[in-house]
Design an enzyme around this catalytic site. Structure first.
Site, PDB file in Angstrom:
ATOM      1  N   GLY A 157       0.832  -1.186   0.000  1.00  0.00           N
ATOM      2  CA  GLY A 157       0.000   0.000   0.000  1.00  0.00           C
ATOM      3  C   GLY A 157       0.871   1.241   0.000  1.00  0.00           C
ATOM      4  CD  GLN A 171       3.627   5.992   2.558  1.00  0.00           C
ATOM      5  OE1 GLN A 171       2.623   5.454   2.116  1.00  0.00           O
ATOM      6  NE2 GLN A 171       4.594   5.310   3.130  1.00  0.00           N
ATOM      7  CB  CYS A 218       5.521   2.492   7.394  1.00  0.00           C
ATOM      8  SG  CYS A 218       5.030   3.940   6.468  1.00  0.00           S
ATOM      9  CG  LEU A 219       6.677   1.083   1.346  1.00  0.00           C
ATOM     10  CD1 LEU A 219       5.969   1.354   0.033  1.00  0.00           C
ATOM     11  CD2 LEU A 219       7.820   0.093   1.138  1.00  0.00           C
ATOM     12  CG  HIS A 253      -0.311   1.573   7.422  1.00  0.00           C
ATOM     13  ND1 HIS A 253       0.648   1.143   8.333  1.00  0.00           N
ATOM     14  CD2 HIS A 253       0.352   2.353   6.526  1.00  0.00           C
ATOM     15  CE1 HIS A 253       1.823   1.662   7.988  1.00  0.00           C
ATOM     16  NE2 HIS A 253       1.679   2.399   6.893  1.00  0.00           N
ATOM     17  CD  GLU A 254      -0.949   2.577   2.815  1.00  0.00           C
ATOM     18  OE1 GLU A 254      -0.489   3.726   2.759  1.00  0.00           O
ATOM     19  OE2 GLU A 254      -0.236   1.582   3.036  1.00  0.00           O
ATOM     20  CG  HIS A 296       0.580   6.982   5.396  1.00  0.00           C
ATOM     21  ND1 HIS A 296       1.737   7.525   5.910  1.00  0.00           N
ATOM     22  CD2 HIS A 296       0.821   5.657   5.265  1.00  0.00           C
ATOM     23  CE1 HIS A 296       2.632   6.559   6.086  1.00  0.00           C
ATOM     24  NE2 HIS A 296       2.105   5.414   5.709  1.00  0.00           N
TER      25      HIS A 296
END
Ligand code: NI
Length: 176
Positions: free
Chosen positions: A45, A50, A97-98, A139-140, A143
């Site tokens: 995701g 991000q 997380c990226l 989670h997304e 963000h």
């Protein structure tokens, strides 16, 4: 186009993304670039902040539980202006997380969610999710409101994860 992923503690990750007025070609281009970037980074995701874009867009491709090898594109979705309209239950999952490579932590979230959004054609859609997809959606969507998974931890746990992350960054800087 593969975009650069913004890493913690960049303050851009703490901003609040803005609502998309109409899903036009520039939004579709952002979606395509985010999908390409997500696959390149081997994520499941990715949220717009991000990749340093302030529009409310997320992309996900969460594998099925019985999927042994990653089938790219199987569960791909792009959501514009996503909103959680219903949530239920509780679950704990070890998230990463990226934007915080190298660290993970157990995060408590709702077990089931219903999300309302626009798709890439600007059509209103609703998704019911449980399991890993429900977790990834939360989670997304976090963000887009400037919230990272470490913000969902107790203060003590958050400090531990931050310290570990800082250490891994220093190691990376010394790598040859
Ligand atoms: Ni993330």
């Amino acid at each position: 186009m593969i975009l650069e992923i913004v890493k913690y503690p960049d303050p851009f990750l703490k901003s609040e993304a803005v609502k998309v007025d109409s899903v036009d070609d520039s939004v579709r281009k952002l979606i395509d670039d985010m999908v390409e970037t997500m696959y390149y980074a081997r994520g499941i995701g990715l949220a717009s902040l991000q990749v340093r874009d302030p529009r409310r867009v997320v992309v996900l491709d969460v594998p099925d539980e019985d999927e042994k090898e990653r089938e790219k594109g199987k569960n791909l979705m792009a959501l514009v202006n996503p909103e959680i309209v219903y949530s239920e239950g509780e679950t704990i999952y070890e998230e990463g997380c990226l934007s915080l490579p190298g660290v993970t932590a157990d995060v408590e979230r709702a077990a089931k969610v219903r999300v309302k959004a626009l798709d890439r054609d600007g059509k209103q859609i609703e998704i019911e999710a449980e399991g890993l997809l429900a977790i990834a959606l939360q989670h997304e969507l976090d963000h887009l409101n400037g919230i990272l998974f470490i913000d969902r931890l107790s203060r003590l746990k958050r400090e531990l994860v931050k310290r570990k992350y800082k250490k891994s960054l220093e190691t990376e800087e010394r790598a040859i």
